[in-house]
Design an enzyme around this catalytic site. Structure first.
Site, short mmCIF file in Angstrom:
data_model
loop_
_atom_site.label_atom_id
_atom_site.label_comp_id
_atom_site.label_asym_id
_atom_site.label_seq_id
_atom_site.Cartn_x
_atom_site.Cartn_y
_atom_site.Cartn_z
N ASP A 1 102.02 110.90 8.73
CA ASP A 1 100.75 110.38 8.13
C ASP A 1 100.76 109.16 7.49
OD1 ASP A 1 98.30 111.20 7.30
OD2 ASP A 1 98.54 111.82 5.33
N HIS B 1 91.42 109.70 -0.86
CA HIS B 1 92.84 110.34 -1.15
C HIS B 1 92.95 110.41 -2.42
CE1 HIS B 1 93.49 107.64 2.49
NE2 HIS B 1 93.68 108.90 3.03
N ASN C 1 94.04 117.74 6.64
CA ASN C 1 94.93 117.29 5.97
C ASN C 1 94.80 117.94 4.49
OD1 ASN C 1 95.52 115.46 8.15
ND2 ASN C 1 95.96 113.78 6.73
N ASN D 1 97.57 118.50 0.82
CA ASN D 1 98.63 118.41 0.06
C ASN D 1 98.66 119.51 -1.03
OD1 ASN D 1 100.58 117.33 -1.84
ND2 ASN D 1 100.24 115.24 -1.15
#
Length: 285
Positions: free
Chosen positions: A84, A182, A235, A237
């Site tokens: 990534d 992000h 994506n 996290n």
């Protein structure tokens, strides 16, 4: 068939698009997390993408990447290994010699013309080594874990023109900017422009798969809406790692090291299984 047709990463996303579900693409930082992610995929028979940031190459000299690739080979479900936000030519060339199935060529910190030129050159380099590629048209604000922070740049939503320009670079997947960021969202939470995303999907026209970046703090209903809108690679996290870190912080020094590790693995597994179910990939392997 070409190498792109049999590339694991491409196959996973092509099947997800056809089946109208999303595939978790989870960042891993250590062996426990890799093991927990793979265990989740095996438990619910789901495809999986294990992701690393460039620091995993620099700090571990590729050891974590090779470990994940080894785990993927014996998992019995489709698992892709993805890099990534590779933001330099050097790290991309190093990654191309490691067992990645896909590499994100992230030149979004450059002006658009340079971004496109560098992206096309590095996509060709990766393709020569049979690596699928991803790029970011527009700029998704924010930064995390060694990824360059672009918050100082003017926010730039992906435009229709950019879809055509980036498709022309030869990338396999695109991560559009449509209000996602992000890192962490502010007090108001995510505010996504689904009208813009719908237009992007029409223009993509099955030539590239669409990727969702910036999911920290997403509620299940919002994630389901993104999948319904046409996102295939999701994506994540903190969404799959929060319980792991909460367990670690609460119990370090209070239980044996091996017990701490084993219970940490299970935290990753259970939370990942939950999100695989939300994204609709359970049972799709």
């Amino acid at each position: 068939m070409s190498w792109k047709d049999i590339n694991t990463h491409n196959r996973i996303l092509r099947d997800a698009e056809a089946g109208q579900y999303g595939v978790i693409a989870a960042i891993a930082y250590n062996v426990e997390q890799i093991f927990g992610l793979v265990k989740a995929a095996k438990n619910v028979r789901s495809p999986l993408i294990i992701q690393f940031f460039p620091w995993a190459i620099e700090v571990y000299d590729g050891l974590l990447v090779r470990t994940a690739a080894d785990a993927a080979k014996t998992a019995g479900v489709p698992i892709s290994i993805h890099l990534d936000h590779a933001q330099s030519e050097d790290i991309i060339k190093r990654a191309a010699e490691l067992p990645f199935d896909s590499i994100m060529v992230d030149m979004s910190h450059y002006d658009k013309e340079i971004n496109l030129k560098k992206t096309a050159e590095l996509v060709e380099y990766c393709n020569q080594r049979h690596k699928a590629t991803e790029a970011e048209p527009g700029r998704i604000e924010g930064g995390e874990d060694g990824v360059m922070d672009t918050a100082g740049l003017e926010a730039c939503m992906t435009t229709p023109e950019e879809i055509e320009e980036f498709v022309a670079t030869g990338v396999d997947s695109l991560a559009p900017a449509f209000g996602n960021v992000h890192g962490e969202y502010g007090p108001s939470g995510p505010r996504l422009d689904f009208g813009r995303f719908s237009q992007i999907r029409i223009l993509a026209d099955n030539r590239v798969r669409l990727v969702l970046h910036g999911t920290n703090g997403f509620a299940p209903d919002l994630m389901k809406r993104c999948v319904a809108a046409g996102v295939t690679k999701i994506n994540v996290n903190r969404l799959v790692l929060d319980d792991y870190y909460e367990h670690l912080n609460a119990n370090v020094g209070k239980m044996g090291h091996t017990q701490l590790i084993e219970e940490g693995i299970e935290k990753v597994t259970q939370l990942t299984m939950k999100w695989m179910e939300i994204c609709g990939s359970s049972g799709k392997a």
